[in-house]
Design a protein around this motif. Structure first.
Motif, PDB file in Angstrom:
ATOM      1  N   THR A  53       0.834  -1.203   0.000  1.00 53.18           N
ATOM      2  CA  THR A  53       0.000   0.000   0.000  1.00 53.18           C
ATOM      3  C   THR A  53       0.865   1.248   0.000  1.00 53.18           C
ATOM      4  OG1 THR A  53      -1.744  -1.175   1.196  1.00 53.18           O
ATOM      5  CG2 THR A  53      -1.819   1.224   1.236  1.00 53.18           C
ATOM      6  N   ALA A  54       1.944   1.240   0.792  1.00 53.88           N
ATOM      7  CA  ALA A  54       2.834   2.401   0.840  1.00 53.88           C
ATOM      8  C   ALA A  54       3.487   2.649  -0.516  1.00 53.88           C
ATOM      9  CB  ALA A  54       3.895   2.198   1.926  1.00 53.88           C
ATOM     10  N   LEU A  67       0.787   4.218  -2.864  1.00 56.81           N
ATOM     11  CA  LEU A  67       0.487   5.612  -2.524  1.00 56.81           C
ATOM     12  C   LEU A  67       1.665   6.522  -2.842  1.00 56.81           C
ATOM     13  CD1 LEU A  67      -1.452   5.178   0.848  1.00 56.81           C
ATOM     14  CD2 LEU A  67      -2.348   5.339  -1.466  1.00 56.81           C
ATOM     15  N   LEU A  71       1.567   7.405  -6.453  1.00 52.64           N
ATOM     16  CA  LEU A  71       0.495   8.341  -6.777  1.00 52.64           C
ATOM     17  C   LEU A  71       0.784   9.750  -6.276  1.00 52.64           C
ATOM     18  CD1 LEU A  71      -2.583   6.072  -5.974  1.00 52.64           C
ATOM     19  CD2 LEU A  71      -1.671   6.670  -8.223  1.00 52.64           C
ATOM     20  N   GLU A  72       1.514   9.845  -5.166  1.00 54.73           N
ATOM     21  CA  GLU A  72       1.784  11.157  -4.570  1.00 54.73           C
ATOM     22  C   GLU A  72       3.048  11.802  -5.117  1.00 54.73           C
ATOM     23  OE1 GLU A  72       0.075  11.020  -0.086  1.00 54.73           O
ATOM     24  OE2 GLU A  72       1.706   9.619  -0.498  1.00 54.73           O
ATOM     25  N   PRO A 103      -7.911   3.085  -4.902  1.00 56.17           N
ATOM     26  CA  PRO A 103      -7.074   4.284  -4.729  1.00 56.17           C
ATOM     27  C   PRO A 103      -6.448   4.769  -6.031  1.00 56.17           C
ATOM     28  CG  PRO A 103      -6.080   2.372  -3.650  1.00 56.17           C
ATOM     29  CD  PRO A 103      -7.476   1.994  -4.010  1.00 56.17           C
ATOM     30  N   ALA A 163      -7.272   8.587  -7.230  1.00 51.82           N
ATOM     31  CA  ALA A 163      -6.155   9.530  -7.390  1.00 51.82           C
ATOM     32  C   ALA A 163      -6.138  10.100  -8.805  1.00 51.82           C
ATOM     33  CB  ALA A 163      -4.838   8.840  -7.079  1.00 51.82           C
ATOM     34  N   ARG A 220      -5.787  13.021  -1.164  1.00 52.29           N
ATOM     35  CA  ARG A 220      -5.191  11.808  -0.596  1.00 52.29           C
ATOM     36  C   ARG A 220      -6.090  11.124   0.422  1.00 52.29           C
ATOM     37  NH1 ARG A 220      -3.941   8.143   2.053  1.00 52.29           N
ATOM     38  NH2 ARG A 220      -1.903   7.388   2.714  1.00 52.29           N
ATOM     39  N   HIS A 221      -6.756  11.876   1.291  1.00 45.95           N
ATOM     40  CA  HIS A 221      -7.540  11.250   2.356  1.00 45.95           C
ATOM     41  C   HIS A 221      -8.821  10.606   1.839  1.00 45.95           C
ATOM     42  CE1 HIS A 221      -9.532  15.197   2.058  1.00 45.95           C
ATOM     43  NE2 HIS A 221     -10.583  14.622   2.598  1.00 45.95           N
ATOM     44  N   TRP A 273      -8.782   8.540  -0.950  1.00 46.34           N
ATOM     45  CA  TRP A 273      -8.413   7.438  -1.841  1.00 46.34           C
ATOM     46  C   TRP A 273      -8.829   6.075  -1.293  1.00 46.34           C
ATOM     47  CZ3 TRP A 273      -2.685   9.084  -3.152  1.00 46.34           C
ATOM     48  CH2 TRP A 273      -2.727  10.259  -3.921  1.00 46.34           C
ATOM     49  N   LEU A 274      -8.659   5.864  -0.006  1.00 45.51           N
ATOM     50  CA  LEU A 274      -8.884   4.549   0.588  1.00 45.51           C
ATOM     51  C   LEU A 274     -10.260   4.468   1.230  1.00 45.51           C
ATOM     52  CD1 LEU A 274      -5.418   4.103   2.358  1.00 45.51           C
ATOM     53  CD2 LEU A 274      -6.112   3.195   0.135  1.00 45.51           C
TER      54      LEU A 274
END
Length: 434
Positions: free
Chosen positions: A5-6, A9, A12-13, A345, A349, A355-356, A358-359
């Motif tokens: 997951t990290a 993300l 995407l970020e 996510p 995205a 960001r908050h 997405w999940l």
């Protein structure tokens, strides 16, 4: 799972990430469910004029205050002038000693600064001298003692701009537009808005055993439902599904489908053909196309073979950065669970959500029954939420069983190493619906 997951993300970020997608201007009704690309401000105030919030009579409060405070009056008679109805404002200013019949939602006339409720009045017929020529009857309104006691400037009036001020920020960039949001935007002059384009998500199912919905399967065949399932999940996440159909288990067919997807979609989600069998061709073909793998073979049940990465830059819709690919196992529960964890996510995205958002929301839930775990993998158990908010695991949890993906509300996360969790324990759950 946390590492995977990290990684997702972070991709995407990062500055070189793929989203959000391009902006486009659309009519506000078509923007419902889309994500704003620019802030929206009110082009005029709401209400745009002072409005009555009662059926009654518009008055000059000073007339009533003077009668009450200076003359000790218990009631007051005012001559009735014109009428102000919703959509039909009174044309004349309010003169001293007069009132105007007014309806709820109607514009308060100039010089009026209060409204007396209809139930606090009484209609009268009065006779007036008419410059020595004779007498004439006029309708007048007697204002009660209750209204005199309660009168003050602004009584029963919505002032101009009391709902929305002129130029006020309504919604910021990144807001997902709901029906009420669209009404607010349209009501303040935002008839078209700038939104991020919906991600086009290619759905690719592979397997010689698949037959289309509507066709009776033969011996050893199954109805291919994963594409329909993924399309529903993609729409719910804010994407636009692009059905690529079922692909035969040959390298040529799989490669042609992937290249076609690269030309017609922003993201490829494949279902099936990603395990390690002789006929699982998705990963070998992706690698032939230069696939850069970010993760594969997760400590996840169901969905262990889930693979994520990126195709290199090329033609089509991704000439600069390459195309993201999420390859999911073909078992229905594996497809569903892995999409919720990683596909959702990605789509949100790309669609421009912050960001908050997405999940899926997560919270602790109490188990209403025992749940099975796994020695080496996290097990996402499909469960139904009861009226008390407890999670009741479905009886069937096999990844290939269609029964295991119907009639559930949450994915309960059983940590690796917990072979069995008893009723009454609390575990983290992804809430899909309540």
């Amino acid at each position: 799972m946390d590492q995977a997951t990290a990684l997702l993300l972070a991709d995407l970020e990062g500055d070189g990430g793929p989203g959000p997608l391009a902006r486009e201007q659309v009519e506000v009704e078509a923007a419902i469910g889309r994500v704003l690309a620019e802030p929206c401000h009110a082009r005029w105030p709401l209400p745009s004029a002072p409005l009555s919030i009662m059926d009654g009579y518009a008055v000059r409060s000073q007339d009533l205050l003077t009668a009450r405070d200076q003359h000790g009056a218990e009631t007051l008679v005012l001559l009735l002038g014109s009428e102000s109805a919703a959509g039909h404002p009174a044309r004349d200013n309010l003169e001293p000693g007069t009132c105007v019949r007014i309806s709820t939602g109607a514009v308060v006339p100039d010089k009026a600064d209060a409204v007396v409720a209809q139930e606090d009045t009484r209609r009268l017929e009065v006779t007036l001298e008419s410059d020595g020529v004779g007498a004439s009857n006029r309708v007048a309104i007697e204002v009660s003692s209750t209204a005199l006691r309660e009168i003050l400037p602004g009584r029963h009036i919505r002032p101009t701009g009391s709902d929305v001020a002129d130029g006020e920020l309504l919604l910021d960039a990144g807001a997902e537009i709901a029906g009420g949001d669209a009404s607010l935007l349209a009501g303040t002059g935002n008839f078209t808005v700038s939104v991020y384009r919906r991600p086009r998500v290619a759905i690719l199912s592979s397997g010689d055993e698949l037959v289309p919905i509507g066709q009776t399967p033969g011996r050893g065949q199954i109805v291919g439902t994963n594409a329909m399932l993924l399309a529903a999940q993609i729409r719910e996440a804010g994407g636009e599904p692009v059905q690529m159909g079922s692909v035969a288990d040959t390298p040529v067919a799989v490669r042609a489908a992937i290249e076609h997807a690269r030309d017609h979609a922003d993201l490829l989600i494949a279902s099936g053909g990603i395990s390690v069998g002789d006929h699982d061709l998705m990963l070998p073909v992706l690698e032939l196309l230069g696939f850069a793998q970010r993760f594969r073979r997760l400590a996840l049940r169901p969905g262990r073979p889930t693979t994520y990465g990126q195709l290199p830059p090329g033609g089509g819709r991704w000439p600069g950065t390459g195309m993201l690919v999420l390859a999911l196992p073909g078992n229905p529960a594996s497809t569903l669970v892995a999409f919720e964890l990683f596909g959702r996510p990605l789509i949100r995205a790309l669609g421009g959500l912050p960001r908050h958002r997405w999940l899926r929301p997560r919270r602790l839930v109490e188990l209403g029954g025992p749940a099975e775990g796994d020695r080496r993998r996290e097990h996402f158990v499909r469960a139904k939420l009861d009226a008390q908010g407890r999670a009741l695991p479905l009886a069937k949890q096999l990844s290939g069983a269609l029964r295991s993906i119907a009639g559930f509300d949450a994915l309960v996360r059983v940590p690796a190493g917990r072979v069995r969790v008893e009723a009454g324990e609390q575990l983290e759950a992804l809430i899909l619906r309540e």
